[in-house]
Write an enzyme that holds these catalytic residues in place. Structure first.
Site, PDB file in Angstrom:
ATOM      1  N   SER A 185       0.797  -1.231   0.000  1.00 54.52           N
ATOM      2  CA  SER A 185       0.000   0.000   0.000  1.00 54.52           C
ATOM      3  C   SER A 185       0.828   1.279   0.000  1.00 54.52           C
ATOM      4  O   SER A 185       0.256   2.377  -0.097  1.00 54.52           O
ATOM      5  CB  SER A 185      -0.966   0.001   1.186  1.00 54.52           C
ATOM      6  OG  SER A 185      -2.017  -0.908   0.952  1.00 54.52           O
ATOM      7  N   LYS A 189      -0.031   3.372  -2.911  1.00 48.19           N
ATOM      8  CA  LYS A 189      -1.180   4.288  -2.945  1.00 48.19           C
ATOM      9  C   LYS A 189      -0.787   5.758  -3.120  1.00 48.19           C
ATOM     10  O   LYS A 189      -1.415   6.472  -3.910  1.00 48.19           O
ATOM     11  CB  LYS A 189      -2.035   4.093  -1.694  1.00 48.19           C
ATOM     12  CG  LYS A 189      -2.842   2.791  -1.680  1.00 48.19           C
ATOM     13  CD  LYS A 189      -3.648   2.652  -0.405  1.00 48.19           C
ATOM     14  CE  LYS A 189      -4.674   1.514  -0.484  1.00 48.19           C
ATOM     15  NZ  LYS A 189      -4.067   0.183  -0.519  1.00 48.19           N
ATOM     16  N   TYR A 245     -10.593   2.174   5.595  1.00 48.24           N
ATOM     17  CA  TYR A 245      -9.504   1.807   4.683  1.00 48.24           C
ATOM     18  C   TYR A 245     -10.004   0.805   3.653  1.00 48.24           C
ATOM     19  O   TYR A 245     -10.659  -0.179   4.008  1.00 48.24           O
ATOM     20  CB  TYR A 245      -8.346   1.238   5.485  1.00 48.24           C
ATOM     21  CG  TYR A 245      -7.077   1.097   4.698  1.00 48.24           C
ATOM     22  CD1 TYR A 245      -6.623   2.125   3.881  1.00 48.24           C
ATOM     23  CD2 TYR A 245      -6.318  -0.064   4.773  1.00 48.24           C
ATOM     24  CE1 TYR A 245      -5.448   2.006   3.171  1.00 48.24           C
ATOM     25  CE2 TYR A 245      -5.134  -0.201   4.080  1.00 48.24           C
ATOM     26  CZ  TYR A 245      -4.712   0.838   3.270  1.00 48.24           C
ATOM     27  OH  TYR A 245      -3.553   0.720   2.550  1.00 48.24           O
TER      28      TYR A 245
END
Length: 415
Positions: free
Chosen positions: A87, A90, A192
């Site tokens: 992640s 991201k 999330y």
């Protein structure tokens, strides 16, 4: 982040003879203290290996590697090791979309379905029976905007952040392109989610390029990030750190290899994860953000847009602690539960904790325990990379805490 659950048991079978460390970039007491802290975590068996980097706007202040890249073979970990950063992809995807926003290709408050028709008619869980799996859905009260997907307020989730998503099984004929029905109406809460996968599709549709191609042309090549990929070249494969995890169904035992090991290629890259990178490359990415979107003469984003990404975009909505729904992540919390905010791709720290990052700092991490923070107020950023599950493991978070405190002591001593 800090763990909300008391420590995870287990020890790691990494012999002291397998430990390896590279000299820090700056010969100073602060650097020596950071070396000692990270080396000690490996020697105690807290973590199998770690690479860490501290940078300011001008360049790298500290970089080191300790431990092993593979607990089975004892292969030494080096500063150029490639980590699967999950992640931490991201923020890269979010920056890519903001490049397109700068160009006027879309607006933050545009309904995302304008560009991705598959998002039309989103449904929200009205009820879900965990015992039977039965559920009822209703239409969303409003369309989800581009901003909602950038800020994890769209209503999407992950199976490891939602027991409902974990247990949800769609009926025949139903399809959910980004994982499942919404948990809530867009804009009502922070949760999330796979929202950055939607952001990645927006980049592809609006640019006409696949993510890896777009990232390479518009972000990685200009910034000199030559070791960041979705699909790792075969020649660089030996530098990949092995995927590892704690043993046992609850992932609470000794660290061992994951089986099978993932390959070098990713068939369909997504915006929410999948990149492999080095601490040095990600250090260049965060240094670019410290410098307002430019690095070494290359500008990838305007300073005003970088500042916009670092502002609160969720208003009064809080960023709460999350209970994990799967063993691959421990329960985790943030610097200031309920007060921290979210920008366009980053957690925004609300409070000052003595010895650590300033309010307004930006941060996030990857599920294999890779982490970064960017502190514009102090002109410092840090990157620390490990490679094992579960996310938010108590030992990994303790190493992160000591590293961050050591980074500020290093900077304070040099200023």
């Amino acid at each position: 982040m800090t763990r909300t659950t008391a420590g995870i048991g287990g020890t790691m079978g990494v012999a002291a003879a397998q430990l390896a460390g590279t000299a820090s970039a700056q010969d100073s007491p602060g650097s020596a203290a950071l070396d000692a802290s990270l080396r000690g975590a490996v020697e105690r068996g807290d973590v199998p290996g770690v690479v860490a980097l501290v940078t300011d706007r001008e360049g790298v202040l500290y970089q080191s590697a300790f431990g092993v890249a593979d607990v089975a073979t004892g292969r030494p970990l080096t500063t150029d090791a490639l980590f699967r950063i999950a992640s931490m992809t991201k923020p890269v995807t979010s920056l890519a979309l903001m490049q397109l926003v700068e160009q006027g290709r879309l607006g933050l408050d545009d309904p995302a379905e304008r560009y991705l028709p598959e998002l039309a008619g989103l449904k929200v869980f009205e009820s879900f029976d965990a015992a039977s799996g039965d559920y009822r859905l209703r239409p969303a009260s409003r369309p989800a905007t581009v901003r909602h997907f950038l800020t994890h307020t769209s209503g999407l989730a992950y199976p490891f952040t939602s027991a409902t998503w974990r247990d949800f099984k769609p009926r025949a004929g139903e399809a959910y392109p980004f994982g499942g029905p919404l948990l809530f109406d867009p804009g009502e809460r922070w949760h999330y989610s796979t929202g950055t996968d939607v952001v990645g599709r927006l980049v592809e549709v609006l640019s006409g390029q696949q993510l890896e191609e777009y990232f390479r042309q518009h972000i990685f090549a200009p910034l000199g990030m030559d070791d960041t990929f979705y699909n790792v070249p075969e020649a660089k494969g030996p530098r990949l750190v092995a995927q590892q995890q704690r043993a046992g169904e609850r992932m609470d035992g000794a660290i061992e290899l994951q089986e099978p090991q993932p390959g070098l290629a990713i068939a369909a890259p997504i915006g929410g994860g999948g990149l492999a990178s080095t601490a040095s490359d990600y250090g260049r990415f965060v240094r670019m953000l410290l410098n307002g979107g430019a690095l070494d003469g290359a500008r990838v984003l305007e300073a005003e847009t970088v500042a916009l990404m670092g502002r609160n975009h969720i208003g009064e909505v809080p960023v709460p602690a999350l209970e994990s729904a799967l063993p691959r992540s421990a329960h985790f919390t943030f610097i200031a539960d309920g007060r921290d905010k979210w920008g366009l791709g980053f957690l925004i720290t609300a409070d000052q904790i003595p010895g650590k990052r300033s309010p307004g700092s930006l941060s996030w991490g990857g599920i294999n325990n890779t982490f970064f923070w960017i502190d514009p107020a102090r002109s410092i950023a840090g990157v620390i990379m490990m490679q094992y599950l579960p996310f938010a493991d108590a030992m990994a978070l303790a190493v992160c805490d000591e590293f961050e405190r050591g980074a500020y002591r290093l900077v304070d001593a040099g200023r």
